[in-house]
Design an enzyme around this catalytic site. Structure first.
Site, PDB file in Angstrom:
ATOM      1  N   LYS A  99       1.178  41.635  60.590  1.00 22.35           N
ATOM      2  CA  LYS A  99       0.423  40.735  59.512  1.00 22.35           C
ATOM      3  C   LYS A  99       0.943  41.497  58.237  1.00 22.35           C
ATOM      4  O   LYS A  99       1.295  40.841  57.175  1.00 22.35           O
ATOM      5  CB  LYS A  99      -1.014  40.691  59.711  1.00 22.35           C
ATOM      6  CG  LYS A  99      -1.621  39.698  60.766  1.00 22.35           C
ATOM      7  CD  LYS A  99      -2.890  39.372  60.307  1.00 22.35           C
ATOM      8  CE  LYS A  99      -3.190  38.137  61.376  1.00 22.35           C
ATOM      9  NZ  LYS A  99      -3.331  38.629  62.738  1.00 22.35           N
ATOM     10  N   GLU A 121      -8.741  35.367  53.395  1.00 23.85           N
ATOM     11  CA  GLU A 121      -9.933  35.018  54.315  1.00 23.85           C
ATOM     12  C   GLU A 121      -9.341  35.839  55.495  1.00 23.85           C
ATOM     13  O   GLU A 121      -8.441  36.305  55.802  1.00 23.85           O
ATOM     14  CB  GLU A 121      -9.656  33.438  54.785  1.00 23.85           C
ATOM     15  CG  GLU A 121      -8.565  33.183  55.797  1.00 23.85           C
ATOM     16  CD  GLU A 121      -7.131  33.340  55.368  1.00 23.85           C
ATOM     17  OE1 GLU A 121      -6.877  33.416  53.933  1.00 23.85           O
ATOM     18  OE2 GLU A 121      -6.316  33.566  56.216  1.00 23.85           O
ATOM     19  N   SER A 388       2.714  41.171  69.286  1.00 28.04           N
ATOM     20  CA  SER A 388       2.486  41.116  67.870  1.00 28.04           C
ATOM     21  C   SER A 388       1.720  42.219  67.282  1.00 28.04           C
ATOM     22  O   SER A 388       1.564  42.401  66.234  1.00 28.04           O
ATOM     23  CB  SER A 388       1.672  39.796  67.647  1.00 28.04           C
ATOM     24  OG  SER A 388       0.623  39.627  68.724  1.00 28.04           O
TER      25      SER A 388
HETATM   26  C1  LIG Z   1      -3.803  37.732  63.845  1.00 25.75           C
HETATM   27  C2  LIG Z   1      -3.026  37.842  64.883  1.00 25.75           C
HETATM   28  C3  LIG Z   1      -2.468  37.141  65.941  1.00 25.75           C
HETATM   29  C4  LIG Z   1      -2.536  35.533  65.467  1.00 25.75           C
HETATM   30  O1  LIG Z   1      -2.153  35.151  64.237  1.00 25.75           O
HETATM   31  P1  LIG Z   1      -0.728  34.130  63.992  1.00 25.75           P
HETATM   32  O2  LIG Z   1      -0.669  33.873  62.773  1.00 25.75           O
HETATM   33  O3  LIG Z   1      -0.704  33.011  65.297  1.00 25.75           O
HETATM   34  O4  LIG Z   1       0.420  35.177  64.367  1.00 25.75           O
HETATM   35  C5  LIG Z   1      -1.606  37.517  66.836  1.00 25.75           C
HETATM   36  N1  LIG Z   1      -1.579  38.782  67.434  1.00 25.75           N
HETATM   37  C6  LIG Z   1      -1.987  39.652  66.521  1.00 25.75           C
HETATM   38  C7  LIG Z   1      -2.039  41.262  66.968  1.00 25.75           C
HETATM   39  C8  LIG Z   1      -2.970  39.331  65.289  1.00 25.75           C
HETATM   40  O5  LIG Z   1      -3.199  40.438  64.641  1.00 25.75           O
END
Ligand SMILES: *Cc1c(COP(=O)(O)O)cnc(C)c1O
Length: 406
Positions: A99, A121, A388
């Site tokens: 993020k 948000e 992620s």
């Molecule tokens: C917010 C988040 C996601 C999902 O958001 P995307 O916009 O689809 O990437 C996925 N993995 C993590 C660790 C997150 O914090």
């Protein structure tokens, strides 16, 4: 509906209207239109501006810790006994997920535009924390809209945001979740036209947000592509990422879209199964509609009301998806597959045990799909999974799923 003709490149969208085929666009109140156009103008100015790029690269390197590693997951590879598994380590970034890539890009854009105030948000609070982080770093006041239900169940992140100097405004409309928080942020934006920048958290919303968030997150795929060429001398056979709104996934996928030999798989939250309503698989079980300024696949009931999704992982329970994913789905370039809560939980436990890495539950969905397909692949094949984020935020959820107390 006929399949759209296969374009020469999957990397050229959106068009000037912000459309990816029939998806995307900017379905916003007339009062918002001048802001959207102003944002688009500034975005077009900075996206190829060398100074802007240099400032972003410098922050990405020294503040966020990029480039993130491409790690050969040897323990998981041995365990599965098939293709080689690599993790793109977005969990190692400052604030613990991808993020920050988007937030750094957008805060620099806000600064360029001369804005004085940031709004955002958040659902589970991950994007709220990342926004509050960059707002603190650049000295902006920051208001984060968060559904009242989410405020109650995500108190550690609410506290983090407050520590970082942000104001958290609980939203009681609807079910008090992410969708309602996003509506409220858009409303704030309309009423504070002059000085406010809306820092959106995923590759959704009205044009140009899906494009600019994608471009800020594409650093993931650009790095991964170069790293695998360096480490293995060739492209991967398959790449996998979890899809909430779709920002980490489009960030990994976009640089690979024209590499026809690379199979691309996006993972949706299958929750407790697609038969009922406790899931968040908008592309497998939803229909196109308009929400938050763009046309895309959405979870809707028979009357077209947007439904609240369910997932074990808070980051995946957005009832829509970024419009570029909807287009990639219909064009057939990317496959979208659901993974159940239980399957994600198993992958979470497995990765923790054989790799010594606690993955975010969102990322565990992507790993769970690798667990399914890798054993049947050849040992010389390569799979990249986007890790992620890190899973520290999820330990309470996991403990309660396992019937344990911390
Ligand atoms: C917010 C988040 C996601 C999902 O958001 P995307 O916009 O689809 O990437 C996925 N993995 C993590 C660790 C997150 O914090």
């Amino acid at each position: 509906m006929n399949k759209p003709a296969t374009p020469n490149s999957f990397r050229t969208g959106p068009d000037e209207q912000g459309m990816f085929g029939i998806f995307g666009g900017r379905f916003v109140a007339e009062t918002l239109m001048p802001l959207i156009l102003d944002l688009e103008r500034h975005w077009n100015e900075v996206k190829n501006d060398a100074d802007f790029r240099a400032e972003l690269t410098d922050l990405s390197t020294h503040y966020a810790g990029r480039p993130s590693k491409l790690y050969f997951a040897e323990g998981l590879t041995k365990h599965l006994g098939g293709a080689k598994v690599y993790f793109k380590r977005e969990d190692l970034n400052h604030t613990g997920s991808h993020k920050i890539n988007n937030c750094l890009g957008q805060i620099l854009l806000a600064k360029r535009m001369g804005k004085k105030r940031i709004i955002a948000e958040t659902g589970a609070g991950q994007h709220g924390v990342a926004s509050a982080t960059v707002a603190a770093r650049f000295g902006f006041p920051c208001v984060v809209y968060m559904g009242a239900t989410d405020v109650a169940r995500q108190s550690p992140n609410v506290f983090r945001m407050k520590l970082l100097g942000a104001e958290v405004r609980p939203v009681t409309a609807g079910h008090g979740t992410l969708k309602d928080a996003m509506n409220e942020a858009l409303r704030d934006w309309v009423t504070n036209v002059e000085d406010t920048y809306y820092l959106i958290g995923t590759a959704a919303g009205p044009h140009p947000y899906p494009e600019l968030v994608r471009d800020f997150q594409s650093v993931i795929g650009i790095e991964a592509r170069a790293q695998i060429l360096e480490q293995e001398g060739r492209l991967p056979d398959t790449i996998i990422a979890a899809v909430g709104g779709g920002s980490n996934a489009i960030g990994l996928f976009h640089p690979f879209l024209d590499d026809k030999e690379v199979r691309i798989i996006g993972i949706e939250a299958g929750g407790r199964g697609l038969d009922g309503i406790e899931h968040c698989a908008s592309m497998n079980a939803g229909r196109p509609g308009v929400l938050h300024g763009n046309r895309t696949y959405l979870l809707q009931n028979a009357d077209g009301q947007i439904m609240d999704g369910h997932s074990i992982s808070a980051g995946l329970d957005y009832p829509g998806v970024g419009p570029e994913h909807s287009w990639l789905r219909d064009s057939g370039r990317v496959e979208y597959v659901p993974i159940l809560d239980d399957e994600a939980l198993e992958a979470f436990k497995l990765t923790t045990r054989v790799e010594g890495i606690i993955p975010a539950l969102e990322s565990a969905h992507a790993i769970a799909h690798a667990v399914k397909i890798v054993p049947a692949m050849d040992k010389d094949q390569i799979v990249i999974v986007n890790l992620s984020g890190r899973g520290d935020k999820d330990v309470h959820t996991v403990a309660s799923m396992l019937g344990m107390e911390i």
